[in-house]
Design a protein around this motif. Sequence first.
Motif, short mmCIF file in Angstrom:
data_model
loop_
_atom_site.label_atom_id
_atom_site.label_comp_id
_atom_site.label_asym_id
_atom_site.label_seq_id
_atom_site.Cartn_x
_atom_site.Cartn_y
_atom_site.Cartn_z
N ASN A 21 0.80 -1.22 0.00
CA ASN A 21 0.00 0.00 0.00
C ASN A 21 0.84 1.26 0.00
N MET A 22 2.16 1.13 -0.05
CA MET A 22 3.05 2.29 0.00
C MET A 22 3.52 2.66 -1.41
N ASP A 23 3.62 3.97 -1.66
CA ASP A 23 4.28 4.37 -2.90
C ASP A 23 5.79 4.29 -2.66
N ASP A 24 6.58 4.59 -3.68
CA ASP A 24 8.04 4.42 -3.57
C ASP A 24 8.64 5.28 -2.47
N GLU A 25 8.19 6.52 -2.34
CA GLU A 25 8.71 7.42 -1.30
C GLU A 25 8.36 6.90 0.09
N GLU A 26 7.12 6.44 0.26
CA GLU A 26 6.71 5.89 1.56
C GLU A 26 7.53 4.65 1.90
N LEU A 27 7.84 3.83 0.91
CA LEU A 27 8.65 2.64 1.15
C LEU A 27 10.06 3.02 1.59
N ARG A 28 10.66 4.00 0.93
CA ARG A 28 12.00 4.46 1.35
C ARG A 28 11.96 4.99 2.78
N LYS A 29 10.93 5.73 3.11
CA LYS A 29 10.79 6.25 4.47
C LYS A 29 10.60 5.12 5.48
N ALA A 30 9.83 4.09 5.10
CA ALA A 30 9.62 2.95 5.99
C ALA A 30 10.93 2.20 6.24
N ILE A 31 11.77 2.09 5.22
CA ILE A 31 13.07 1.44 5.40
C ILE A 31 13.91 2.24 6.39
N VAL A 32 13.97 3.54 6.22
CA VAL A 32 14.75 4.39 7.14
C VAL A 32 14.13 4.34 8.53
N GLU A 33 12.82 4.36 8.62
CA GLU A 33 12.15 4.29 9.93
C GLU A 33 12.51 2.99 10.64
N GLU A 34 12.57 1.91 9.91
CA GLU A 34 12.95 0.63 10.51
C GLU A 34 14.38 0.71 11.06
N LEU A 35 15.27 1.34 10.31
CA LEU A 35 16.66 1.47 10.76
C LEU A 35 16.77 2.42 11.96
N VAL A 36 15.95 3.46 12.01
CA VAL A 36 15.91 4.34 13.18
C VAL A 36 15.41 3.54 14.39
N ASP A 37 14.43 2.68 14.18
CA ASP A 37 13.94 1.85 15.29
C ASP A 37 15.02 0.89 15.80
N VAL A 38 15.81 0.35 14.90
CA VAL A 38 16.93 -0.50 15.33
C VAL A 38 17.86 0.30 16.24
N GLU A 39 18.13 1.53 15.87
CA GLU A 39 18.96 2.41 16.70
C GLU A 39 18.29 2.64 18.05
N TYR A 40 16.99 2.83 18.04
CA TYR A 40 16.24 3.01 19.29
C TYR A 40 16.47 1.82 20.22
N TRP A 41 16.30 0.60 19.69
CA TRP A 41 16.45 -0.59 20.52
C TRP A 41 17.89 -0.74 21.02
N ARG A 42 18.84 -0.43 20.18
CA ARG A 42 20.24 -0.50 20.62
C ARG A 42 20.50 0.51 21.74
N ARG A 43 19.94 1.69 21.62
CA ARG A 43 20.11 2.69 22.68
C ARG A 43 19.47 2.25 23.99
N HIS A 44 18.51 1.36 23.91
CA HIS A 44 17.85 0.83 25.11
C HIS A 44 18.48 -0.50 25.56
N GLY A 45 19.69 -0.74 25.12
CA GLY A 45 20.45 -1.88 25.61
C GLY A 45 20.13 -3.22 24.97
N LYS A 46 19.38 -3.22 23.90
CA LYS A 46 19.04 -4.48 23.24
C LYS A 46 20.11 -4.82 22.21
N LYS A 47 20.64 -6.02 22.29
CA LYS A 47 21.60 -6.48 21.28
C LYS A 47 20.79 -6.99 20.11
#
Length: 154
Positions: A50-76
């Motif tokens: 349901n995402m256009d190409d721009e939304e998909l690129r943003k979702a990829i980056v959002e996922e990577l930002v979330d990975v950073e979030y979890w790492r900052r909270h001590g999750k390996k």
Amino acid sequence: MTEITTDDIRAFVDLAQDEAAALHQLDGSAIKAFADAWYLVDTDVISIRNMDDEELRKAIVEELVDVEYWRRHGKKMSYRVEDLVRFLPAVLHSRVMGAFADPHLQSFLERRDDGELRIDPVHLQDAMDFCGVWLEGEAPLTDEAVYIAGPGYR
């Protein structure tokens, strides 16, 4: 048509906060395996279909930002390129990989010899501004109104 009440909304918010608190109790691999916590999925509720190409690129980056979030909270949490498509059927893999190859998206990434996929700390602000999601303690670099959700926002 059923009317949604303030109590319904409060109950939904309380449930979401309870689920978020439970997620925080898991280890990194369990969080990574929990599809409902991620954006690159293909479900009845959320799908990259349901995402256009721009939304998909943003979702990829959002996922990577979330990975950073979890790492900052001590999750390996190991996260590699192939993890971008872990919840998707094979027919959608090439679309995600095509979006991932976008030069603008690539400019946010840190090149690592160990194969880990991470946002370069130098470009974290740019990545957050691009996808519209900011880590706790970070702020958007805009005067425009933004929506920030988190603990205590009701």
